[in-house]
Design an enzyme around this catalytic site. Structure first.
Site, PDB file in Angstrom:
ATOM      1  N   HIS A 238      -7.810  -5.648  -0.116  1.00 51.43           N
ATOM      2  CA  HIS A 238      -6.541  -4.939   0.056  1.00 51.43           C
ATOM      3  C   HIS A 238      -5.732  -5.492   1.225  1.00 51.43           C
ATOM      4  CE1 HIS A 238      -3.726  -1.704  -0.460  1.00 51.43           C
ATOM      5  NE2 HIS A 238      -3.937  -1.218   0.758  1.00 51.43           N
ATOM      6  N   ASP A 239      -6.402  -5.925   2.273  1.00 51.60           N
ATOM      7  CA  ASP A 239      -5.701  -6.444   3.448  1.00 51.60           C
ATOM      8  C   ASP A 239      -4.963  -7.754   3.186  1.00 51.60           C
ATOM      9  OD1 ASP A 239      -6.127  -4.440   5.226  1.00 51.60           O
ATOM     10  OD2 ASP A 239      -7.662  -5.462   6.408  1.00 51.60           O
TER      11      ASP A 239
ATOM     12  N   ASP B 154      -8.735  -6.885  -4.515  1.00 48.53           N
ATOM     13  CA  ASP B 154      -8.394  -5.573  -3.977  1.00 48.53           C
ATOM     14  C   ASP B 154      -9.023  -4.503  -4.862  1.00 48.53           C
ATOM     15  OD1 ASP B 154      -7.289  -3.255  -2.979  1.00 48.53           O
ATOM     16  OD2 ASP B 154      -5.204  -3.932  -3.116  1.00 48.53           O
TER      17      ASP B 154
ATOM     18  N   ARG C 295     -11.880   5.258  10.644  1.00 46.25           N
ATOM     19  CA  ARG C 295     -11.360   3.889  10.617  1.00 46.25           C
ATOM     20  C   ARG C 295     -12.392   2.912  10.073  1.00 46.25           C
ATOM     21  NH1 ARG C 295      -6.864   1.083   9.806  1.00 46.25           N
ATOM     22  NH2 ARG C 295      -6.777  -0.850  10.994  1.00 46.25           N
TER      23      ARG C 295
ATOM     24  N   SER D 172       0.841  -1.192   0.000  1.00 50.17           N
ATOM     25  CA  SER D 172       0.000   0.000   0.000  1.00 50.17           C
ATOM     26  C   SER D 172       0.886   1.255   0.000  1.00 50.17           C
ATOM     27  CB  SER D 172      -0.944  -0.043   1.200  1.00 50.17           C
ATOM     28  OG  SER D 172      -1.960   0.908   1.106  1.00 50.17           O
TER      29      SER D 172
END
Length: 380
Positions: A353-354, A320, A225, A155
């Protein structure tokens, strides 16, 4: 008391390096700053086996191991760093730091401004990826590392590795760019701005002077968040993990209904608001937004990456959608056009994405294979 797993780097102690002054890209001079970092493994006699790990938006220096035997969780990339792991500390010397502007020990908005005696707060200067790379190079000088065998990041961390290859081509031999992009899309900038607005419109933000006011924009940080976390996951992973399962209440009656996914997001947001600084969040997301190395080369990414002399590994993940595989393809295409040595891979992974933080077998196998080559080049 925890028993340290056999493939862990064990208990690690953060270190602090002091520097100053530095002239930032925004034109502001910081008279002094500190960088907190950790190291894992041993630097070889030739000082050729060092690897720099660059963190993403909410990351920090604690990438692997434990700070004490009572820690519940290891560092944020412990799945990849350690003896026998992809970033093998039996062969490589790993450096991980908290970037300038961070809130985990390095100089940032919570630090004292020597000119006022108060926390910098909202007056802390704008920091860019180029600034981070310069400070990382300064840390490498302090550690007497003339060049990194590899610089690795996911990222925002991948963006730093890319900037290193452009700005310090003689000090990096391999750049591993994972789940990143050469610049943010309008949609990504929009997500970041929504998160920032959640923070700055919180009544407890006080124009960024919440520390002096004895408060904290907890609600804004929680919302930021929660929004970010949704974008880091895939629709499949959220559905597979939570579905439409209830934590409490009865849909039929419509009373006190809470879905499991709602509870999860609230927990994530609440936890984050207790450990992360709001001004740092604003600073980090703006650094993401402003990143565009091609801008310095007539908006020509091929020309920008043409400055590099290192070899590249570019990795994306199929689900992602925050940093889609197409963004990695743009980097690969530019590297090919610039006639650079590049390996590209799109990993089939369900977690969005994680995925770059998780134990995805094909991904870890790819990193292991590539970094075996890096270690071998160092004679390790």
């Amino acid at each position: 008391m925890k028993i340290v797993p056999p493939h862990s780097v064990g208990v690690v102690v953060p270190q602090t390096a002091q520097f100053g002054p530095i002239d930032l890209q925004c034109g502001v001079r910081l008279p002094h700053f500190e960088i907190v970092y950790e190291t894992y493994g041993q630097l070889n006699a030739d000082r050729t086996n060092a690897v720099l790990v660059c963190h993403a938006l909410s990351g920090h220096h604690h990438a692997a191991g434990y700070h004490s035997m009572d820690d519940d969780k290891p560092g944020w990339w412990d799945v990849c760093i350690g003896p026998g792991k992809p970033i093998d500390t039996n062969r490589l010397f790993v450096v991980s730091l908290n970037n300038l502007g961070g809130c985990h020990g390095s100089t940032g908005p919570r630090s004292t401004d020597p000119s006022t005696g108060d926390p910098y707060g909202p007056t802390f200067p704008t920091v860019t990826v180029k600034d981070w790379v310069r400070t990382q190079a300064m840390l490498a000088d302090t550690l007497e590392i003339p060049a990194f065998a590899a610089i690795i990041g996911g990222s925002l961390g991948g963006m730093q590795a890319m900037q290193w290859a452009i700005d310090f081509p003689d000090r990096i031999r391999h750049a591993l760019l994972i789940a990143c992009a050469s610049k943010l899309s309008a949609q990504n900038i929009a997500f970041n701005e929504i998160a920032r607005q959640a923070i700055v419109t919180d009544p407890e933000f006080h124009g960024g002077n919440y520390i002096k006011a004895g408060s904290n924009p907890d609600v804004g940080l929680r919302l930021a968040r929660m929004l970010g976390h949704v974008t880091y996951l895939s629709d499949y992973s959220m559905g597979d993990r939570f579905g439409r399962e209830l934590k409490s209440g009865d849909i039929a009656s419509g009373h006190d209904v809470e879905f499991q996914v709602e509870s999860y997001l609230r927990y994530q947001g609440s936890t984050f608001s207790k450990v992360f600084d709001a001004n740092t969040y604003l600073l980090m997301t703006r650094a993401l937004d402003y990143f565009d190395p091609a801008r310095d080369y007539g908006d020509d990414l091929v020309k920008a990456l043409g400055q590099a002399t290192c070899k590249f590994l570019v990795v994306s993940f199929s689900t992602d959608w925050r940093f889609a595989p197409e963004r990695s393809d743009e980097i690969i295409d530019a590297l090919v056009a610039a006639r650079k040595d590049v390996v590209g891979a799109n990993i089939d992974a369900a977690h969005g994405h994680d995925s770059f933080l998780l134990q995805v077998p094909r991904y870890l196998e790819l990193l292991s294979t590539y970094l075996d080559r890096v270690a071998a080049e160092c004679g390790q």
